[in-house]
Design a protein around this motif. Sequence first.
Motif, PDB file in Angstrom:
ATOM      1  N   SER A  24      -9.167   4.642  -8.713  1.00  0.00           N
ATOM      2  CA  SER A  24      -8.719   3.245  -8.736  1.00  0.00           C
ATOM      3  C   SER A  24      -7.922   2.889  -7.480  1.00  0.00           C
ATOM      4  O   SER A  24      -7.763   1.707  -7.172  1.00  0.00           O
ATOM      5  CB  SER A  24      -7.898   2.957  -9.989  1.00  0.00           C
ATOM      6  N   ALA A  25      -7.439   3.889  -6.764  1.00  0.00           N
ATOM      7  CA  ALA A  25      -6.722   3.618  -5.510  1.00  0.00           C
ATOM      8  C   ALA A  25      -7.694   3.173  -4.414  1.00  0.00           C
ATOM      9  O   ALA A  25      -7.310   2.399  -3.529  1.00  0.00           O
ATOM     10  CB  ALA A  25      -5.954   4.848  -5.059  1.00  0.00           C
TER      11      ALA A  25
ATOM     12  N   VAL B 291       0.454  11.180  -9.547  1.00  0.00           N
ATOM     13  CA  VAL B 291      -0.820  11.501 -10.209  1.00  0.00           C
ATOM     14  C   VAL B 291      -0.938  12.995 -10.511  1.00  0.00           C
ATOM     15  O   VAL B 291      -1.346  13.357 -11.624  1.00  0.00           O
ATOM     16  CB  VAL B 291      -2.019  10.965  -9.396  1.00  0.00           C
ATOM     17  N   PRO B 292      -0.573  13.899  -9.598  1.00  0.00           N
ATOM     18  CA  PRO B 292      -0.623  15.321  -9.973  1.00  0.00           C
ATOM     19  C   PRO B 292       0.307  15.672 -11.130  1.00  0.00           C
ATOM     20  O   PRO B 292      -0.049  16.476 -12.001  1.00  0.00           O
ATOM     21  CB  PRO B 292      -0.195  16.047  -8.696  1.00  0.00           C
TER      22      PRO B 292
ATOM     23  N   ALA C 242       2.093   6.654  -2.266  1.00  0.00           N
ATOM     24  CA  ALA C 242       3.083   7.627  -2.745  1.00  0.00           C
ATOM     25  C   ALA C 242       2.806   8.022  -4.194  1.00  0.00           C
ATOM     26  O   ALA C 242       2.931   9.204  -4.559  1.00  0.00           O
ATOM     27  CB  ALA C 242       4.492   7.059  -2.606  1.00  0.00           C
ATOM     28  N   LEU C 243       2.421   7.054  -5.021  1.00  0.00           N
ATOM     29  CA  LEU C 243       2.083   7.364  -6.414  1.00  0.00           C
ATOM     30  C   LEU C 243       0.887   8.301  -6.491  1.00  0.00           C
ATOM     31  O   LEU C 243       0.863   9.227  -7.311  1.00  0.00           O
ATOM     32  CB  LEU C 243       1.798   6.086  -7.193  1.00  0.00           C
ATOM     33  N   CYS C 244      -0.102   8.057  -5.646  1.00  0.00           N
ATOM     34  CA  CYS C 244      -1.294   8.914  -5.650  1.00  0.00           C
ATOM     35  C   CYS C 244      -0.966  10.333  -5.203  1.00  0.00           C
ATOM     36  O   CYS C 244      -1.539  11.294  -5.707  1.00  0.00           O
ATOM     37  CB  CYS C 244      -2.376   8.330  -4.752  1.00  0.00           C
TER      38      CYS C 244
ATOM     39  N   GLY D 206       0.790  -1.221   0.000  1.00  0.00           N
ATOM     40  CA  GLY D 206       0.000   0.000   0.000  1.00  0.00           C
ATOM     41  C   GLY D 206       0.819   1.266   0.000  1.00  0.00           C
ATOM     42  O   GLY D 206       0.381   2.301  -0.525  1.00  0.00           O
ATOM     43  N   ILE D 207       2.017   1.220   0.548  1.00  0.00           N
ATOM     44  CA  ILE D 207       2.834   2.429   0.669  1.00  0.00           C
ATOM     45  C   ILE D 207       3.225   3.010  -0.695  1.00  0.00           C
ATOM     46  O   ILE D 207       3.050   4.212  -0.924  1.00  0.00           O
ATOM     47  CB  ILE D 207       4.068   2.151   1.562  1.00  0.00           C
ATOM     48  N   PRO D 208       3.738   2.214  -1.653  1.00  0.00           N
ATOM     49  CA  PRO D 208       4.078   2.817  -2.950  1.00  0.00           C
ATOM     50  C   PRO D 208       2.864   3.356  -3.707  1.00  0.00           C
ATOM     51  O   PRO D 208       2.965   4.386  -4.379  1.00  0.00           O
ATOM     52  CB  PRO D 208       4.730   1.679  -3.737  1.00  0.00           C
TER      53      PRO D 208
END
Length: 160
Positions: free
Chosen positions: A56-57, A28-29, A22-24, A17-19
């Motif tokens: 989707s997260a 994403v921005p 971090a991606l979100c 869940g951590i990566p």
Amino acid sequence: MEKVTTLFLKVAVIFLGIPVLALCIFLVPELANVAAELLPDFAFVKYFVYIAFDASAIPFFFALYQAFQLLRYIDNNKAFSDLAVKPLMKIKYCAITISVLHVLVLPLFYVFAELDDAPGVIFVGLIVPFASLVIAVFAAVLQKLLQEAINFKSENDLTV
């Protein structure tokens, strides 16, 4: 030994869940800004990227929670019960939802591939929908096998 294995899997679920978080937060921005720069005529594209990827997260983290619940059932020796079938069903639906949301974003990957003249970008866009579809099929198979094992166990309990 079983508790150590499930503890390892619980830690692995948390580290999965951590990566994504971090991606979100960070990627994403940036993707939304790049999409807005590449397609200035379509102002809504930036918000579409935000909605599609961040939406989707939500099922992803829900599926991780369900995997955590399933590991708890295994710890409590309830692996072969109807309680354990429900998280697998929910994981299957979450994976299908993620796949559908990322398929909706594929036209953006096509536009980026056309603008950059890089057809491999489309294949990169297919990775997440394909992977989540594989997870959905795997969860469905496990759900069916577990349900059959529960039915078999209940039949054996009745005959003894």
